[in-house]
Motif scaffolding. Structure first.
Motif, PDB file in Angstrom:
ATOM      1  N   GLY A   9       0.798  -1.215   0.000  1.00  0.00           N
ATOM      2  CA  GLY A   9       0.000   0.000   0.000  1.00  0.00           C
ATOM      3  C   GLY A   9       0.831   1.266   0.000  1.00  0.00           C
ATOM      4  N   CYS A  10       2.141   1.149   0.091  1.00  0.00           N
ATOM      5  CA  CYS A  10       3.018   2.314   0.122  1.00  0.00           C
ATOM      6  C   CYS A  10       3.945   2.234  -1.093  1.00  0.00           C
ATOM      7  N   ALA A  11       3.490   2.795  -2.183  1.00  0.00           N
ATOM      8  CA  ALA A  11       4.267   2.734  -3.427  1.00  0.00           C
ATOM      9  C   ALA A  11       5.211   3.931  -3.509  1.00  0.00           C
ATOM     10  N   PRO A  12       6.385   3.719  -4.093  1.00  0.00           N
ATOM     11  CA  PRO A  12       7.302   4.856  -4.240  1.00  0.00           C
ATOM     12  C   PRO A  12       6.731   5.899  -5.193  1.00  0.00           C
ATOM     13  N   ALA A  13       7.039   7.155  -4.914  1.00  0.00           N
ATOM     14  CA  ALA A  13       6.646   8.241  -5.809  1.00  0.00           C
ATOM     15  C   ALA A  13       7.504   8.195  -7.067  1.00  0.00           C
ATOM     16  N   TYR A  14       8.709   7.649  -6.924  1.00  0.00           N
ATOM     17  CA  TYR A  14       9.630   7.551  -8.056  1.00  0.00           C
ATOM     18  C   TYR A  14      10.626   6.440  -7.761  1.00  0.00           C
ATOM     19  N   GLU A  15      11.026   5.730  -8.798  1.00  0.00           N
ATOM     20  CA  GLU A  15      12.006   4.659  -8.665  1.00  0.00           C
ATOM     21  C   GLU A  15      12.948   4.712  -9.860  1.00  0.00           C
ATOM     22  N   THR A  16      14.227   4.513  -9.600  1.00  0.00           N
ATOM     23  CA  THR A  16      15.223   4.507 -10.669  1.00  0.00           C
ATOM     24  C   THR A  16      16.327   3.529 -10.294  1.00  0.00           C
ATOM     25  N   GLU A  17      17.262   3.356 -11.190  1.00  0.00           N
ATOM     26  CA  GLU A  17      18.399   2.453 -10.968  1.00  0.00           C
ATOM     27  C   GLU A  17      19.695   3.248 -11.024  1.00  0.00           C
ATOM     28  N   TYR A  18      20.614   2.892 -10.160  1.00  0.00           N
ATOM     29  CA  TYR A  18      21.954   3.461 -10.163  1.00  0.00           C
ATOM     30  C   TYR A  18      22.921   2.395 -10.634  1.00  0.00           C
ATOM     31  N   GLU A  19      23.728   2.743 -11.611  1.00  0.00           N
ATOM     32  CA  GLU A  19      24.750   1.831 -12.136  1.00  0.00           C
ATOM     33  C   GLU A  19      26.107   2.311 -11.630  1.00  0.00           C
ATOM     34  N   ALA A  20      26.714   1.554 -10.737  1.00  0.00           N
ATOM     35  CA  ALA A  20      27.986   1.963 -10.132  1.00  0.00           C
ATOM     36  C   ALA A  20      29.092   2.158 -11.156  1.00  0.00           C
ATOM     37  N   ASP A  21      29.023   1.445 -12.286  1.00  0.00           N
ATOM     38  CA  ASP A  21      30.077   1.569 -13.287  1.00  0.00           C
ATOM     39  C   ASP A  21      29.761   2.606 -14.368  1.00  0.00           C
ATOM     40  N   SER A  22      28.701   3.394 -14.173  1.00  0.00           N
ATOM     41  CA  SER A  22      28.365   4.426 -15.154  1.00  0.00           C
ATOM     42  C   SER A  22      29.141   5.708 -14.849  1.00  0.00           C
ATOM     43  N   TRP A  80      10.637  14.020   1.685  1.00  0.00           N
ATOM     44  CA  TRP A  80      10.849  12.755   0.984  1.00  0.00           C
ATOM     45  C   TRP A  80      11.746  11.837   1.797  1.00  0.00           C
ATOM     46  N   ASN A  81      11.476  10.544   1.720  1.00  0.00           N
ATOM     47  CA  ASN A  81      12.357   9.512   2.262  1.00  0.00           C
ATOM     48  C   ASN A  81      12.989   8.801   1.077  1.00  0.00           C
ATOM     49  N   VAL A  82      14.299   8.686   1.102  1.00  0.00           N
ATOM     50  CA  VAL A  82      15.044   8.059   0.011  1.00  0.00           C
ATOM     51  C   VAL A  82      15.615   6.735   0.505  1.00  0.00           C
ATOM     52  N   HIS A  83      15.406   5.689  -0.293  1.00  0.00           N
ATOM     53  CA  HIS A  83      15.940   4.362   0.010  1.00  0.00           C
ATOM     54  C   HIS A  83      16.911   3.994  -1.109  1.00  0.00           C
ATOM     55  N   GLU A  91      14.622   4.360  -4.450  1.00  0.00           N
ATOM     56  CA  GLU A  91      13.198   4.658  -4.343  1.00  0.00           C
ATOM     57  C   GLU A  91      13.020   5.939  -3.540  1.00  0.00           C
ATOM     58  N   VAL A  92      12.087   6.777  -3.996  1.00  0.00           N
ATOM     59  CA  VAL A  92      11.754   8.007  -3.288  1.00  0.00           C
ATOM     60  C   VAL A  92      10.292   7.900  -2.869  1.00  0.00           C
ATOM     61  N   PHE A  93      10.063   8.036  -1.570  1.00  0.00           N
ATOM     62  CA  PHE A  93       8.722   7.942  -1.005  1.00  0.00           C
ATOM     63  C   PHE A  93       8.335   9.270  -0.380  1.00  0.00           C
ATOM     64  N   GLU A  94       7.060   9.594  -0.458  1.00  0.00           N
ATOM     65  CA  GLU A  94       6.561  10.743   0.282  1.00  0.00           C
ATOM     66  C   GLU A  94       6.716  10.429   1.765  1.00  0.00           C
ATOM     67  N   ALA A  95       7.197  11.385   2.514  1.00  0.00           N
ATOM     68  CA  ALA A  95       7.487  11.165   3.934  1.00  0.00           C
ATOM     69  C   ALA A  95       6.222  11.282   4.764  1.00  0.00           C
ATOM     70  N   VAL A  96       5.385  10.249   4.682  1.00  0.00           N
ATOM     71  CA  VAL A  96       4.200  10.204   5.524  1.00  0.00           C
ATOM     72  C   VAL A  96       4.655  10.192   6.977  1.00  0.00           C
TER      73      VAL A  96
END
Length: 111
Positions: A9-22, A80-83, A91-96
């Protein structure tokens, strides 16, 4: 896209990927994610270096072992809460419920 690690029930507002070798740093990737959810440009948000030491975070997640993949770093930025997960998912979540202002690292290794 990977599944969220938040309670149902708590979906991220935004999700992306980080590539360490980029060529793009973790700080830039997170800045772009926060700018996206705020509807602004990355250079218009408050500096993230006031919140977290990205050099330390990148060192923490170096390597590709099971321990690194199982880690999650959570920190709060404004409303925002960042994971940041060891598999590269951000993942970025609204900081409920705001995250503790001090970053926390969680690691779950095992079956």
């Amino acid at each position: 896209m990977t599944a969220s690690r938040q309670p149902s029930g708590c979906a991220p507002a935004y999700e992306t990927e980080y590539e360490a070798d980029s060529d793009q740093s973790l700080a830039v990737t997170i800045s772009e994610a926060l700018a996206t959810v705020e509807g602004t440009e990355p250079w218009e948000i408050d500096p993230l270096y006031d919140v977290i030491d990205f050099d330390a975070v990148e060192r923490l997640f170096q390597g590709d072992g099971e321990t690194q993949r199982a880690m999650t770093l959570t920190f709060g930025v404004g409303e925002w809460n960042v994971h940041v997960h060891g598999d590269g998912t951000i993942e970025v979540f609204e900081a409920v419920r705001p995250a503790d202002p001090s970053p926390t690292v969680e690691s779950v290794v095992g079956d």
